[in-house]
Motif scaffolding. Structure first.
Motif, short mmCIF file in Angstrom:
data_model
loop_
_atom_site.label_atom_id
_atom_site.label_comp_id
_atom_site.label_asym_id
_atom_site.label_seq_id
_atom_site.Cartn_x
_atom_site.Cartn_y
_atom_site.Cartn_z
N LYS A 198 -47.54 45.55 40.08
CA LYS A 198 -47.99 46.14 38.82
C LYS A 198 -49.25 45.45 38.32
O LYS A 198 -49.33 44.23 38.27
N VAL A 199 -50.22 46.25 37.94
CA VAL A 199 -51.45 45.76 37.32
C VAL A 199 -51.59 46.43 35.96
O VAL A 199 -51.59 47.66 35.87
N THR A 200 -51.70 45.63 34.91
CA THR A 200 -51.77 46.18 33.55
C THR A 200 -53.06 46.95 33.34
O THR A 200 -53.07 48.04 32.76
N ASP A 201 -54.19 46.41 33.80
CA ASP A 201 -55.48 47.08 33.68
C ASP A 201 -56.43 46.51 34.72
O ASP A 201 -56.24 45.38 35.20
N SER A 202 -57.46 47.27 35.09
CA SER A 202 -58.41 46.81 36.10
C SER A 202 -59.78 47.41 35.84
O SER A 202 -59.91 48.47 35.21
N TRP A 203 -60.81 46.72 36.35
CA TRP A 203 -62.19 47.16 36.21
C TRP A 203 -62.94 46.89 37.51
O TRP A 203 -62.73 45.85 38.15
N THR A 204 -63.80 47.81 37.91
CA THR A 204 -64.56 47.64 39.15
C THR A 204 -65.99 48.14 38.95
O THR A 204 -66.29 48.83 37.97
N GLY A 205 -66.84 47.77 39.92
CA GLY A 205 -68.18 48.35 39.97
C GLY A 205 -69.30 47.50 39.40
O GLY A 205 -70.46 47.92 39.45
N PHE A 206 -69.00 46.30 38.88
CA PHE A 206 -70.09 45.52 38.27
C PHE A 206 -70.05 44.03 38.64
O PHE A 206 -70.78 43.23 38.04
N THR A 207 -69.25 43.64 39.61
CA THR A 207 -69.07 42.22 39.89
C THR A 207 -70.33 41.55 40.45
O THR A 207 -70.51 40.35 40.27
N ASP A 208 -71.20 42.30 41.13
CA ASP A 208 -72.41 41.69 41.69
C ASP A 208 -73.44 41.35 40.62
O ASP A 208 -74.20 40.39 40.76
N ASN A 209 -73.46 42.14 39.54
CA ASN A 209 -74.46 41.92 38.48
C ASN A 209 -73.84 42.26 37.12
O ASN A 209 -74.19 43.27 36.51
N PRO A 210 -72.94 41.43 36.63
CA PRO A 210 -72.24 41.73 35.37
C PRO A 210 -73.15 41.58 34.15
O PRO A 210 -74.09 40.77 34.15
N THR A 211 -72.88 42.37 33.13
CA THR A 211 -73.61 42.29 31.87
C THR A 211 -72.63 41.92 30.75
O THR A 211 -71.41 41.94 30.94
N TYR A 212 -73.19 41.63 29.57
CA TYR A 212 -72.32 41.29 28.44
C TYR A 212 -71.49 42.50 28.02
O TYR A 212 -70.35 42.35 27.57
N ALA A 213 -72.04 43.71 28.21
CA ALA A 213 -71.28 44.93 27.91
C ALA A 213 -70.05 45.03 28.81
O ALA A 213 -68.98 45.48 28.37
N ASP A 214 -70.19 44.62 30.08
CA ASP A 214 -69.03 44.61 30.98
C ASP A 214 -67.98 43.61 30.50
O ASP A 214 -66.78 43.89 30.54
N ALA A 215 -68.44 42.44 30.03
CA ALA A 215 -67.51 41.42 29.52
C ALA A 215 -66.77 41.94 28.30
O ALA A 215 -65.56 41.71 28.15
N LYS A 216 -67.45 42.66 27.41
CA LYS A 216 -66.80 43.23 26.23
C LYS A 216 -65.76 44.26 26.64
O LYS A 216 -64.68 44.34 26.03
N LYS A 217 -66.08 45.05 27.66
CA LYS A 217 -65.15 46.07 28.14
C LYS A 217 -63.87 45.43 28.68
O LYS A 217 -62.76 45.93 28.45
N VAL A 218 -64.03 44.32 29.39
CA VAL A 218 -62.87 43.61 29.93
C VAL A 218 -62.10 42.91 28.82
O VAL A 218 -60.86 42.90 28.79
N ALA A 219 -62.82 42.32 27.86
CA ALA A 219 -62.19 41.53 26.81
C ALA A 219 -61.39 42.38 25.83
O ALA A 219 -60.40 41.89 25.26
N GLY A 220 -61.79 43.62 25.63
CA GLY A 220 -61.14 44.48 24.63
C GLY A 220 -59.62 44.54 24.73
O GLY A 220 -58.91 44.18 23.77
N PRO A 221 -59.07 44.99 25.87
CA PRO A 221 -57.60 45.06 25.98
C PRO A 221 -56.93 43.69 25.89
O PRO A 221 -55.80 43.59 25.39
N LEU A 222 -57.61 42.64 26.36
CA LEU A 222 -57.03 41.30 26.31
C LEU A 222 -56.93 40.80 24.87
O LEU A 222 -55.91 40.21 24.47
N ILE A 223 -57.98 41.02 24.09
CA ILE A 223 -57.96 40.62 22.68
C ILE A 223 -56.87 41.38 21.92
O ILE A 223 -56.14 40.82 21.10
N GLU A 224 -56.75 42.66 22.23
CA GLU A 224 -55.72 43.48 21.59
C GLU A 224 -54.33 42.96 21.93
O GLU A 224 -53.45 42.89 21.07
#
Length: 305
Positions: free
Chosen positions: A133-159
């Protein structure tokens, strides 16, 4: 040309083409490392100052907040695993996954439920293949991440951190990523982001042993921590994504250099075999010519009699 010699020449041509590809990939990875390193260096001052601010607020108030307060009996933890979207990087993703599994096993040994969050296709594929089981996942930006990607990942975790465990929330937030130490050394690390250890935060921000000034908080210390919580988690995840990207490029460069060197050695070995086959072919042709000449001479001598 003999059949064996043709086989060797065909293999040499194929390996040479592969060597050109791996050499190009090595050079591309080397150029990306420089950019990733610069991004890591640029993000560090912001993360450090943010940690200083959190430390100051937590030290200067008695407010209980998910950012700084330890739960007496934690029952659930979230683990964020950062892997790569692509392969050709040696054991980069495998080592990060192994570290995450060790952390998960330790947390479960402490009696905690574990919610797994994953960044990168390699991690998603690993857990999906094993039907975990995986609660949530994100792909497609690991080679060149941006702060917007970090915010997208952080959102569910902060919640999840802000929710009560009875409603699906978590008491702890951990992150597993590969820390970039040097071009030759990248190490998987396990960090607990929340609750924040004030001693560790003081060490990271350079305020350990320093007497902090007294602050008045407006409107309140709790409101200040509420505002700092998302920024802190986002900055830490962003820094981890950048570290992981630099580590992945370094691992790719090392793997491609090894592949290029191996291709070069294989070409040398095949060239020696091809030369030996050519020499054997020439020797055989000479033997056939000499044998034919001797047979012709014997036949001529017999007719003269």
């Amino acid at each position: 040309m003999g059949a064996q010699l043709r086989v060797y020449k065909r293999r040499i041509k194929s390996v040479t083409a592969t060597k050109k590809i791996t050499k190009a990939m090595e050079m591309i990875a080397a150029s990306r490392i420089v950019k990733a390193q610069r991004q890591v260096v640029a993000s560090t001052p912001y993360a450090t100052e943010l940690t200083r601010a959190v430390t100051a607020v937590a030290t200067g108030s008695n407010t209980k907040h998910p950012l700084t307060t330890e739960v007496d009996a934690p029952v659930r933890a979230a683990v964020l695993l950062i892997t790569s979207d692509r392969g050709l990087a040696g054991g980069y993703s495998a080592n990060a996954i192994k570290a995450a599994e060790q952390l998960t096993e330790r947390l479960r040994g402490e009696g905690k439920e574990v919610d797994t969050y994953i960044v990168g296709r390699k991690g998603v594929s690993y857990y999906g293949f094993r039907e975990r089981k995986v609660t949530d996942s994100w792909t497609g930006f690991t080679d060149n991440p941006t702060y917007a990607d970090a915010k997208k990942v952080a959102g569910p975790l902060i919640e999840a951190v802000q929710l009560d465990t009875a409603e699906g929330g978590v008491d702890e937030l951990h992150i597993v990523f590969t820390e970039f130490i040097s071009m030759l050394t990248q190490t998987p690390v396990q960090n607990r982001l929340l609750p924040l250890s004030l001693e560790k935060a003081a060490e990271e921000s350079g305020t350990k042993g320093e007497i902090l000034p007294l602050f008045d908080f407006e409107p309140s210390a709790e409101d200040v921590l509420d505002a700092l919580l998302p920024r802190y988690v986002e900055s830490r995840i962003y820094n981890a994504l950048l570290q992981a990207a630099a580590s992945k490029h370094a691992a790719t460069r090392r793997a491609m250099k090894s592949a290029t060197d191996n291709a070069g050695e294989l070409i040398k070995s095949l060239s020696r075999l091809a030369n030996a086959a050519r020499q054997a072919e020439i020797t055989q042709e000479i033997s056939e010519i000499v044998g034919g000449a001797n047979a012709l001479a014997d036949a001529t001598a017999g007719s003269d009699k």
